[in-house]
Design an enzyme around this catalytic site. Structure first.
Site, mmCIF file in Angstrom:
data_model
loop_
_atom_site.group_PDB
_atom_site.id
_atom_site.type_symbol
_atom_site.label_atom_id
_atom_site.label_comp_id
_atom_site.label_asym_id
_atom_site.label_seq_id
_atom_site.Cartn_x
_atom_site.Cartn_y
_atom_site.Cartn_z
ATOM 1 N N TYR A 51 1.051 -1.095 -0.090
ATOM 2 C CA TYR A 51 -0.038 0.211 0.179
ATOM 3 C C TYR A 51 1.032 1.090 0.095
ATOM 4 O O TYR A 51 0.289 2.368 0.345
ATOM 5 C CB TYR A 51 -0.885 0.042 1.061
ATOM 6 C CG TYR A 51 -1.771 -0.806 0.956
ATOM 7 C CD1 TYR A 51 -3.141 -0.657 -0.102
ATOM 8 C CD2 TYR A 51 -2.690 -1.910 2.161
ATOM 9 C CE1 TYR A 51 -4.235 -1.016 -0.083
ATOM 10 C CE2 TYR A 51 -3.793 -2.745 1.656
ATOM 11 C CZ TYR A 51 -4.550 -1.821 0.540
ATOM 12 O OH TYR A 51 -5.629 -2.998 0.160
ATOM 13 N N ARG A 87 -13.335 -5.184 -10.400
ATOM 14 C CA ARG A 87 -13.444 -3.828 -9.459
ATOM 15 C C ARG A 87 -15.332 -3.804 -9.838
ATOM 16 O O ARG A 87 -15.798 -3.174 -8.244
ATOM 17 C CB ARG A 87 -12.670 -2.676 -10.216
ATOM 18 C CG ARG A 87 -11.057 -2.479 -10.220
ATOM 19 C CD ARG A 87 -10.552 -2.547 -8.621
ATOM 20 N NE ARG A 87 -11.680 -1.162 -8.134
ATOM 21 C CZ ARG A 87 -10.816 -0.668 -7.324
ATOM 22 N NH1 ARG A 87 -9.064 -1.318 -6.736
ATOM 23 N NH2 ARG A 87 -11.431 1.154 -6.477
ATOM 24 N N THR A 93 -15.513 1.477 -2.504
ATOM 25 C CA THR A 93 -14.622 1.709 -1.781
ATOM 26 C C THR A 93 -15.695 1.484 -0.104
ATOM 27 O O THR A 93 -14.827 0.429 0.452
ATOM 28 C CB THR A 93 -13.225 2.571 -1.384
ATOM 29 O OG1 THR A 93 -12.619 2.320 -3.092
ATOM 30 C CG2 THR A 93 -12.052 2.974 -0.543
ATOM 31 N N ASN A 114 -12.835 -3.267 4.201
ATOM 32 C CA ASN A 114 -13.906 -3.367 3.219
ATOM 33 C C ASN A 114 -14.247 -5.005 2.424
ATOM 34 O O ASN A 114 -14.012 -4.537 1.068
ATOM 35 C CB ASN A 114 -13.938 -2.408 2.826
ATOM 36 C CG ASN A 114 -12.511 -1.994 1.668
ATOM 37 O OD1 ASN A 114 -11.185 -2.661 1.426
ATOM 38 N ND2 ASN A 114 -12.440 -0.930 1.200
ATOM 39 N N HIS A 117 -9.206 -6.834 -1.990
ATOM 40 C CA HIS A 117 -8.347 -5.880 -2.473
ATOM 41 C C HIS A 117 -8.750 -6.020 -3.801
ATOM 42 O O HIS A 117 -8.859 -7.389 -4.535
ATOM 43 C CB HIS A 117 -7.341 -5.507 -2.178
ATOM 44 C CG HIS A 117 -6.588 -5.404 -3.049
ATOM 45 N ND1 HIS A 117 -5.892 -3.767 -2.569
ATOM 46 C CD2 HIS A 117 -5.697 -5.547 -4.302
ATOM 47 C CE1 HIS A 117 -5.398 -3.233 -4.455
ATOM 48 N NE2 HIS A 117 -4.891 -4.909 -5.034
HETATM 49 P P1 DAT Z 1 -9.719 0.285 -2.649
HETATM 50 O O1 DAT Z 1 -9.302 -0.788 -1.908
HETATM 51 O O2 DAT Z 1 -11.582 0.539 -3.471
HETATM 52 O O3 DAT Z 1 -8.733 0.711 -4.873
HETATM 53 P P2 DAT Z 1 -8.164 2.879 -2.150
HETATM 54 O O4 DAT Z 1 -7.213 2.066 -3.422
HETATM 55 O O5 DAT Z 1 -8.243 4.105 -2.440
HETATM 56 O O6 DAT Z 1 -9.688 1.770 -2.314
HETATM 57 O O7 DAT Z 1 -7.640 3.133 -0.551
HETATM 58 C C1 DAT Z 1 -7.150 1.250 0.099
HETATM 59 C C2 DAT Z 1 -7.886 1.165 1.018
HETATM 60 O O8 DAT Z 1 -7.786 1.611 2.287
HETATM 61 C C3 DAT Z 1 -9.308 0.900 0.806
HETATM 62 O O9 DAT Z 1 -9.836 -0.461 0.817
HETATM 63 C C4 DAT Z 1 -9.512 0.613 2.710
HETATM 64 C C5 DAT Z 1 -8.331 1.376 2.832
HETATM 65 N N1 DAT Z 1 -8.743 3.037 2.951
HETATM 66 C C6 DAT Z 1 -9.746 4.087 1.975
HETATM 67 N N2 DAT Z 1 -9.943 5.407 2.159
HETATM 68 C C7 DAT Z 1 -9.937 5.382 3.300
HETATM 69 C C8 DAT Z 1 -10.313 5.909 3.957
HETATM 70 N N3 DAT Z 1 -10.821 7.505 4.296
HETATM 71 N N4 DAT Z 1 -10.266 5.780 5.467
HETATM 72 C C9 DAT Z 1 -10.264 4.729 6.142
HETATM 73 N N5 DAT Z 1 -9.505 3.956 5.522
HETATM 74 C C10 DAT Z 1 -9.199 3.926 4.291
HETATM 75 MG MG MG Z 2 -6.531 0.554 -4.606
#
Ligand code: DAT
Ligand code: MG
Length: 140
Positions: A51, A87, A93, A114, A117
């Site tokens: 990440y 997706r 998300t 959630n 991934h």
């Molecule tokens: P995705 O998993 O839908 O690709 P992302 O790449 O924007 O979403 O974020 C990676 C992960 O980080 C996501 O699955 C959960 C966490 N996350 C994202 N936004 C967040 C937030 N506002 N508060 C807490 N965790 C968050």
């Molecule tokens: Mg992502």
């Protein structure tokens, strides 16, 4: 259209609730094939690398803590346009915004916890798959 591979993680909130099979059923019902899969305990270093793009975000520490809080199931999924299709199957998300029938609508607890991934591009799919699987572990 092209057959693609995407990288998936069934996250600790789901493994703790014994939902691996339930998530896989949604994946397979959507026509994606699970061509590699293993259950692992991520190290903190692995989660931070995975990440890294979110390193500056306020939720980064919480995200890493969560990803190492229990086992995850890492997977490679195969199918036509697998990256975008997965997706769609995952849903938004934040589960509050996820469409009916999506994995996150069905199972996610919160924006952090959630359930799954999925890679967001071909480039990232290749990078993420290589982080967890050797080529000979992917059997299509
Ligand atoms: P995705 O998993 O839908 O690709 P992302 O790449 O924007 O979403 O974020 C990676 C992960 O980080 C996501 O699955 C959960 C966490 N996350 C994202 N936004 C967040 C937030 N506002 N508060 C807490 N965790 C968050
Ligand atoms: Mg992502």
């Amino acid at each position: 259209m092209a057959v693609e591979h995407t990288f998936s993680i069934i996250k600790p909130d789901a493994t703790k609730r014994n939902l691996t099979g339930s998530v896989n059923a949604v994946i397979e019902k959507a026509g994606l094939r699970i061509v590699a899969q293993k259950r692992v305990q991520m190290t903190r270093a692995q989660a931070e690398t995975f990440y890294a793009i979110h390193r500056e975000r306020p939720f980064f520490g919480e995200l890493v803590d969560f990803m190492v809080s229990g086992p995850v199931v890492v997977q490679v999924l195969e199918g036509e346009d697998a990256i975008v299709r997965y997706r769609d199957v995952m849903g938004a998300t934040n589960p509050a915004n996820a469409a009916e029938g999506t994995i996150r609508k069905l199972f996610a607890l919160s924006v952090g916890e959630n359930t799954v991934h999925g890679s967001d591009s071909r480039e990232n799919a290749a990078i993420e798959i290589a982080q967890f699987f050797a080529g000979n572990e992917i059997v299509g």
